[in-house]
Scaffold this motif. Structure first.
Motif, PDB file in Angstrom:
ATOM      1  N   SER A  66       0.870  -1.169   0.000  1.00  0.00           N
ATOM      2  CA  SER A  66       0.000   0.000   0.000  1.00  0.00           C
ATOM      3  C   SER A  66       0.907   1.219   0.000  1.00  0.00           C
ATOM      4  O   SER A  66       1.971   1.220   0.614  1.00  0.00           O
ATOM      5  CB  SER A  66      -0.929   0.000   1.210  1.00  0.00           C
ATOM      6  N   HIS A 111      -2.842   3.873   1.653  1.00  0.00           N
ATOM      7  CA  HIS A 111      -3.393   3.604   2.979  1.00  0.00           C
ATOM      8  C   HIS A 111      -3.665   4.880   3.768  1.00  0.00           C
ATOM      9  O   HIS A 111      -4.203   4.824   4.875  1.00  0.00           O
ATOM     10  CB  HIS A 111      -2.451   2.697   3.777  1.00  0.00           C
ATOM     11  N   MET A 160      -9.199   3.811   1.077  1.00  0.00           N
ATOM     12  CA  MET A 160      -9.402   2.897   2.198  1.00  0.00           C
ATOM     13  C   MET A 160     -10.871   2.534   2.401  1.00  0.00           C
ATOM     14  O   MET A 160     -11.178   1.531   3.056  1.00  0.00           O
ATOM     15  CB  MET A 160      -8.805   3.484   3.472  1.00  0.00           C
TER      16      MET A 160
END
Length: 288
Positions: free
Chosen positions: A71, A156, A162
Motif C-alpha cells: 500500500s 493507505h 481505504m
C-alpha cells in the motif's frame, strides 16, 4: 506478543534459518533496508541452483514469478482516489538468472495492474485510477532473478482508497485479479489459452430425504467478468466427527444423495473444478 506473520520479513527470515546475507545484507546496521532487501534476496536464495538461477547457490526451487504487493503513502486534497501503480525494473538491460530479458518484467507488471484496475472498476468503483507504470530500480523490482512486479495497490492514507481497502470483498477480488494477471501473462508468454479457476459454489444445502438419506445440493457461481471460470465437476468432501476432510465423491451433478450413519456428526463441503484449477471450499454444513 504479535503473531509471526506480523513481523518484518527480515526477522521472519532470520527465525526460519535463512543465511545472514539474505536476512541482513546491511550487517545488522539498518533494519529498514534489511526488511525490503531481504524479500527479493529470499527468492534468489530459493531459486539458486535451479534452472532459474543455475550459477548461484541456493535451495534449487524453480520459482517462476515474484510479486510484491504494497500500500502506498499519499493523499489527495479532495480525497479523490489515488489508485493502483505498477513498478518494474529492466535494470539497464541486465538479464534475468536464466538469460531472459528483463523487459518481461514490464509485461508482467502491466498484466497485473490492468487486471486489477479493470476488475475493480467493474465490481466496486468505476472511478478507480490506474496510475502510470514505472521502470525504476526499486529493490523488489530489481533484485529478483526471475520476472518481478511491485504493485502499489492503493494509498493507505487516503479516505476514498481505504473505503475500498477495508472491504473484504474488495480484498478478495483484488487477490483474484492478481492471480488472473499472472495467469494471463504466463499464457501469453507460452502462447497458450488459459482457463480461470472457478469461484466457490453457492446455495449449498442439505435436505432430509427420508429413510436415513440426505440430499446435498448447490449451485455454481457465475463469474460475471470472467467467462472461462465455469466449473465442470465438483468434489464432495466429508468429515466424520472431529476428523479430517476426505473426498467422498467426484461428480458433474449439483446434487448428491448420502445415507448417513447414526450417532455420527457428518460435515460436508463442496469444491468446484475446471481445467484452470479448483475453487476455494464452500461453507461447511453438518448433519447428525
Amino acid at each position: 506478543g504479535l503473531p509471526r506473520w506480523a513481523e518484518g520479513s527480515r526477522y521472519w527470515l532470520q527465525w526460519v534459518g535463512a543465511p545472514v546475507e539474505v536476512y541482513s545484507p546491511k550487517e545488522y546496521e539498518n533494519d529498514y533496508s534489511d526488511d525490503f532487501n531481504s524479500r527479493p534476496l529470499w527468492v534468489n536464495w530459493l531459486i539458486g541452483g535451479s534452472k532459474r538461477l543455475p550459477k548461484q547457490n541456493g535451495l534449487n526451487i524453480p520459482v517462476d514469478i515474484f510479486v510484491a504487493v504494497h500500500s502506498d503513502a499519499g493523499t489527495t486534497p479532495d480525497s479523490t482516489i489515488v489508485g493502483t501503480m505498477g513498478i518494474y525494473s529492466t535494470d539497464g538491460g541486465r538479464r534475468l538468472g536464466d538469460g531472459r530479458r528483463r523487459t518481461t518484467n514490464g509485461r508482467l507488471t502491466n498484466s497485473i495492474v490492468d487486471q486489477i484496475v479493470d476488475d475493480v472498476k467493474k465490481l466496486h468503483e468505476p472511478n478507480w485510477v490506474k496510475r502510470k507504470t514505472r521502470n525504476r530500480k526499486y529493490a523488489e523490482a530489481r533484485i529478483p532473478e526471475i520476472p518481478a512486479a511491485l504493485i502499489e495497490m492503493l494509498s493507505h492514507q487516503n479516505f476514498s482508497d481505504m473505503r475500498q481497502g477495508l472491504n473484504p470483498e474488495f480484498r478478495f477480488n483484488v487477490a483474484r485479479a492478481i492471480y488472473k494477471g499472472i495467469l494471463k501473462y504466463r499464457a501469453a508468454e507460452k502462447k497458450i489459452d488459459y482457463v480461470v479457476q472457478p469461484l466457490p459454489v453457492r446455495e449449498f444445502s442439505i435436505i432430509n430425504s427420508g429413510n436415513g438419506n440426505y440430499t446435498l445440493s448447490w449451485t455454481h457461481t457465475v463469474d460475471s467478468i470472467e467467462p472461462t471460470a465455469i466449473p465442470n465437476r465438483y468434489a464432495i468432501e466429508l468429515r466424520e466427527n472431529n476428523g479430517v476432510f476426505k473426498t467422498l465423491s467426484n461428480t458433474s451433478d449439483t446434487t448428491f444423495v448420502y445415507k448417513a450413519p447414526v450417532n455420527t456428526e457428518i460435515s460436508f463441503r463442496i469444491i468446484a473444478f475446471n481445467e484452470g484449477g479448483k475453487s476455494f471450499p464452500s461453507e461447511t454444513l453438518s448433519l447428525y
